[in-house]
Design a protein around this motif. Sequence first.
Motif, PDB file in Angstrom:
ATOM      1  N   HIS A   1      11.059  -4.433   2.155  1.00 35.83           N
ATOM      2  CA  HIS A   1      10.625  -2.960   2.668  1.00 35.83           C
ATOM      3  C   HIS A   1      11.679  -2.575   3.682  1.00 35.83           C
ATOM      4  O   HIS A   1      11.450  -1.452   4.357  1.00 35.83           O
ATOM      5  CB  HIS A   1       9.080  -2.656   3.178  1.00 35.83           C
TER       6      HIS A   1
ATOM      7  N   ARG B   1       0.913  -1.563   4.817  1.00 38.08           N
ATOM      8  CA  ARG B   1       1.793  -0.747   3.852  1.00 38.08           C
ATOM      9  C   ARG B   1       3.015  -0.401   4.758  1.00 38.08           C
ATOM     10  O   ARG B   1       2.778   0.749   5.172  1.00 38.08           O
ATOM     11  CB  ARG B   1       1.039  -0.076   3.083  1.00 38.08           C
TER      12      ARG B   1
ATOM     13  N   SER C   1       6.377   1.501   1.954  1.00 33.25           N
ATOM     14  CA  SER C   1       5.855   1.407   0.562  1.00 33.25           C
ATOM     15  C   SER C   1       4.393   1.845   0.138  1.00 33.25           C
ATOM     16  O   SER C   1       3.668   2.102   1.319  1.00 33.25           O
ATOM     17  CB  SER C   1       5.900  -0.087   0.047  1.00 33.25           C
TER      18      SER C   1
ATOM     19  N   ILE D   1       2.472   0.142  -1.590  1.00 35.53           N
ATOM     20  CA  ILE D   1       1.565  -1.045  -1.694  1.00 35.53           C
ATOM     21  C   ILE D   1       2.010  -2.223  -0.400  1.00 35.53           C
ATOM     22  O   ILE D   1       2.963  -1.839   0.369  1.00 35.53           O
ATOM     23  CB  ILE D   1       1.740  -1.828  -2.834  1.00 35.53           C
ATOM     24  N   CYS D   2       0.987  -3.015  -0.204  1.00 39.10           N
ATOM     25  CA  CYS D   2       1.296  -3.933   0.608  1.00 39.10           C
ATOM     26  C   CYS D   2       1.690  -5.400  -0.184  1.00 39.10           C
ATOM     27  O   CYS D   2       1.413  -5.611  -1.050  1.00 39.10           O
ATOM     28  CB  CYS D   2       0.248  -4.072   1.794  1.00 39.10           C
TER      29      CYS D   2
END
Length: 417
Positions: A35, A332, A335, A337-338
């Motif tokens: 990320h 998160r 993004s 999602i994590c």
Amino acid sequence: MAAAGGERGRTSFQRRPGAGPRPPALPGTRPSVRHGQLLLSSGLPSLDCVLGGGVAVGTLLLIEEDKYGLYSSLLFKYFLAEGIVCGHDLFVASAKEHPDNILKDLPAPLLDDSYRKELGDEAAAVKSEDFQDSMKIAWRYQNLPKMETSPTTYTKFGHYYDVSKKMSPELCQSVKLHSFYLHEELPSEPKMKTWNMNSGYAKLLQSIQRIISQEGFDGSDPQKKQRNILRIGIQSLGSILWGDDVCCSDAPEDPQSLTKFLYVLRGLLRKSLSACIITVPAHLIQNKAIMERVTNLSDMVVGLESFIGSERETNPLYKDYHGLVHVHQIPRLNSLICDVSDTKDLAFRLKRKQLTIEWVQDNYLRQERNIYPPGFSYLLKQKDSAWGEGSLQHSTFLMSFLAKDKPNIAAHWKFLE
């Protein structure tokens, strides 16, 4: 023609006039490959893997203390020790123990990885030599002093520490330290609410905000000093020592102070080059709604469950471990999602020198091969699929039940089939 050739050979990608050099990377950090967020190490490489690579700058890591606070305080010290090794500024706040005493008790850093690399190169060079010579080489490196270089020269992300030794005072004094001891900040003043929250929390927020602003961690005055990271550590937040009663009653008189503090603190972290670790005695907070709000106001939440005094202390499945690790929340970042670890069955154990977090299924499979007949793993896996999530508890129960009666294990095997 020469001029024309020179024009043709000139590239169209030219540096913009007046552009300065690329700003140097912050010490002890690296960008995330997923990320792009800037990460720093928690001081425990195995915990960094669980958290998706490390603690992101501008985020809050909440540690739910174990029952006796032994292992949570160790993670707290790991975080601070990593900051000293990387040359980061520290802010340590506590109402239980004086910050100076906490810093005196930090574990000593190890350079085993660098030595292992040197040993590997040396072993490759003397591969044809006999075993005695290689032992002499290992003994020579083993006697070298542990700390000789400046911590700012380290380029490795994440270090290892020896909990059996204390960090040298010279190393602790190599970085800038800020301390907040509640009993010194509020020695005899009457407890009055400020910003509609506990006076201790309000005073702590004022101190953090002042340091972030005056020391330039918010980017307000970047020309006067080199950019650096501020590591904030707050010990046992929410305990009765902070003047909070959330741990004393199911219906506390002031249930909002703790959540208001975390809300404001996250705002300060988001706009500054800082990261924070907080330990909370979650097992003492009787109102679960308050604990849920505390979790939602944190970026990362990791709980520690110690085996001291519990039935799992004698369970053969956990005989090599000292407790479980529960990852309740991962942020998160940039993004939808994590970064979730591959397994939730995590346990920790404190060796003679180091604390490690491991996958408990490794020990589970070893136990299974030792005491159960061939094919039991496949059958138990089928049973777990039928049970759904939480199958580790069922597996633990079965293993404990069968382990009590090893002579009749064949009969139990037929029963399960």
